[in-house]
Design a protein around this motif. Sequence first.
Motif, short mmCIF file in Angstrom:
data_model
loop_
_atom_site.label_atom_id
_atom_site.label_comp_id
_atom_site.label_asym_id
_atom_site.label_seq_id
_atom_site.Cartn_x
_atom_site.Cartn_y
_atom_site.Cartn_z
N ALA A 68 0.83 -1.21 0.00
CA ALA A 68 0.00 0.00 0.00
C ALA A 68 0.86 1.26 0.00
O ALA A 68 0.55 2.22 -0.71
CB ALA A 68 -0.94 0.00 1.21
N TRP A 73 -1.60 3.39 -2.28
CA TRP A 73 -3.02 3.07 -2.20
C TRP A 73 -3.75 4.13 -1.40
O TRP A 73 -3.22 4.66 -0.42
CB TRP A 73 -3.23 1.74 -1.48
CG TRP A 73 -2.88 0.52 -2.26
CD1 TRP A 73 -2.31 0.44 -3.47
CD2 TRP A 73 -3.08 -0.82 -1.80
NE1 TRP A 73 -2.15 -0.87 -3.83
CE2 TRP A 73 -2.61 -1.68 -2.82
CE3 TRP A 73 -3.61 -1.38 -0.65
CZ2 TRP A 73 -2.66 -3.06 -2.71
CZ3 TRP A 73 -3.66 -2.76 -0.55
CH2 TRP A 73 -3.19 -3.59 -1.57
N ARG A 76 -8.61 3.97 2.10
CA ARG A 76 -9.75 3.04 2.05
C ARG A 76 -9.29 1.65 1.57
O ARG A 76 -9.69 0.64 2.14
CB ARG A 76 -10.82 3.61 1.12
CG ARG A 76 -12.00 2.69 0.93
CD ARG A 76 -12.95 3.21 -0.18
NE ARG A 76 -13.90 2.22 -0.56
CZ ARG A 76 -13.66 1.20 -1.41
NH1 ARG A 76 -12.49 1.07 -1.97
NH2 ARG A 76 -14.60 0.33 -1.71
N ASP A 77 -8.45 1.60 0.54
CA ASP A 77 -7.99 0.32 0.02
C ASP A 77 -7.07 -0.39 1.02
O ASP A 77 -7.11 -1.60 1.15
CB ASP A 77 -7.29 0.49 -1.32
CG ASP A 77 -8.29 0.82 -2.42
OD1 ASP A 77 -9.26 0.06 -2.57
OD2 ASP A 77 -8.09 1.82 -3.13
N GLY A 81 -8.00 -3.92 2.49
CA GLY A 81 -7.01 -4.98 2.34
C GLY A 81 -6.70 -5.66 3.65
O GLY A 81 -6.63 -6.88 3.74
N PHE A 94 -9.99 -9.83 -2.84
CA PHE A 94 -9.48 -8.46 -2.72
C PHE A 94 -8.24 -8.27 -3.58
O PHE A 94 -8.12 -7.26 -4.27
CB PHE A 94 -9.16 -8.10 -1.26
CG PHE A 94 -8.52 -6.75 -1.17
CD1 PHE A 94 -9.30 -5.60 -1.27
CD2 PHE A 94 -7.14 -6.61 -1.06
CE1 PHE A 94 -8.71 -4.34 -1.24
CE2 PHE A 94 -6.55 -5.35 -1.04
CZ PHE A 94 -7.33 -4.22 -1.12
N SER A 97 -9.24 -7.96 -7.15
CA SER A 97 -9.87 -6.66 -7.38
C SER A 97 -8.81 -5.56 -7.42
O SER A 97 -8.85 -4.67 -8.28
CB SER A 97 -10.87 -6.37 -6.26
OG SER A 97 -11.28 -5.03 -6.27
N ALA A 98 -7.87 -5.61 -6.50
CA ALA A 98 -6.78 -4.61 -6.47
C ALA A 98 -5.98 -4.66 -7.76
O ALA A 98 -5.62 -3.62 -8.32
CB ALA A 98 -5.89 -4.85 -5.25
N ARG A 101 -7.90 -3.12 -10.62
CA ARG A 101 -8.01 -1.66 -10.50
C ARG A 101 -6.66 -0.96 -10.59
O ARG A 101 -6.56 0.25 -10.40
CB ARG A 101 -8.70 -1.30 -9.19
CG ARG A 101 -10.15 -1.74 -9.17
CD ARG A 101 -10.88 -1.40 -7.88
NE ARG A 101 -10.33 -2.13 -6.76
CZ ARG A 101 -9.92 -1.57 -5.61
NH1 ARG A 101 -10.01 -0.28 -5.43
NH2 ARG A 101 -9.43 -2.31 -4.63
N LEU A 103 -3.92 -1.42 -8.72
CA LEU A 103 -3.25 -1.16 -7.45
C LEU A 103 -2.02 -2.04 -7.25
O LEU A 103 -1.27 -1.83 -6.30
CB LEU A 103 -4.22 -1.36 -6.29
CG LEU A 103 -5.42 -0.41 -6.24
CD1 LEU A 103 -6.34 -0.78 -5.08
CD2 LEU A 103 -4.97 1.03 -6.12
#
Length: 159
Positions: A68, A73, A76-77, A81, A94, A97-98, A101, A103
Amino acid sequence: MTSLFRSPRTLYGLLALAEMVTWTLLLAGMAGKYLLRLGELGDLGVRIGGSLHGFVFLSYCLVTVLVAVDQRWPLRDLVVGLLSAVVPYATLPFERSADRRGLLAATWRLRSEQPAGAAEGTVAAALRRPLLAAALALVVVSVVFALLLAAGPPTQWFR
């Protein structure tokens, strides 16, 4: 070993998967102990599965913070996480999804970029000396793990 640290995507994906596997071991141990009533065998399953899960849980949380900070990041992420490790089997969704997106990059930003602030400076130092950082992380996670073991099972903390 350094290939594990090749990219945030690789390291985070590995830890997310390991966290899910150890959830399975813990839940299987609990099923043996409480549903199948296997006695000492079930208790052993909970101790082994719980110990492995606890160690990987702490490692996943540490790597979540590392990634992060490196990947910048949003808060919120980072929080989601970390919370994904608490919910059984949520780490891999997760992580996926990261990744979707954007990340989880293919390279570590702070290996070449100048760090801004103390958190980025610490992460940059760790990424530039991965073996030393891994050894230090292993010691830190082991100490925290030992302290938590000494404190007893989480179910007894608030009695």
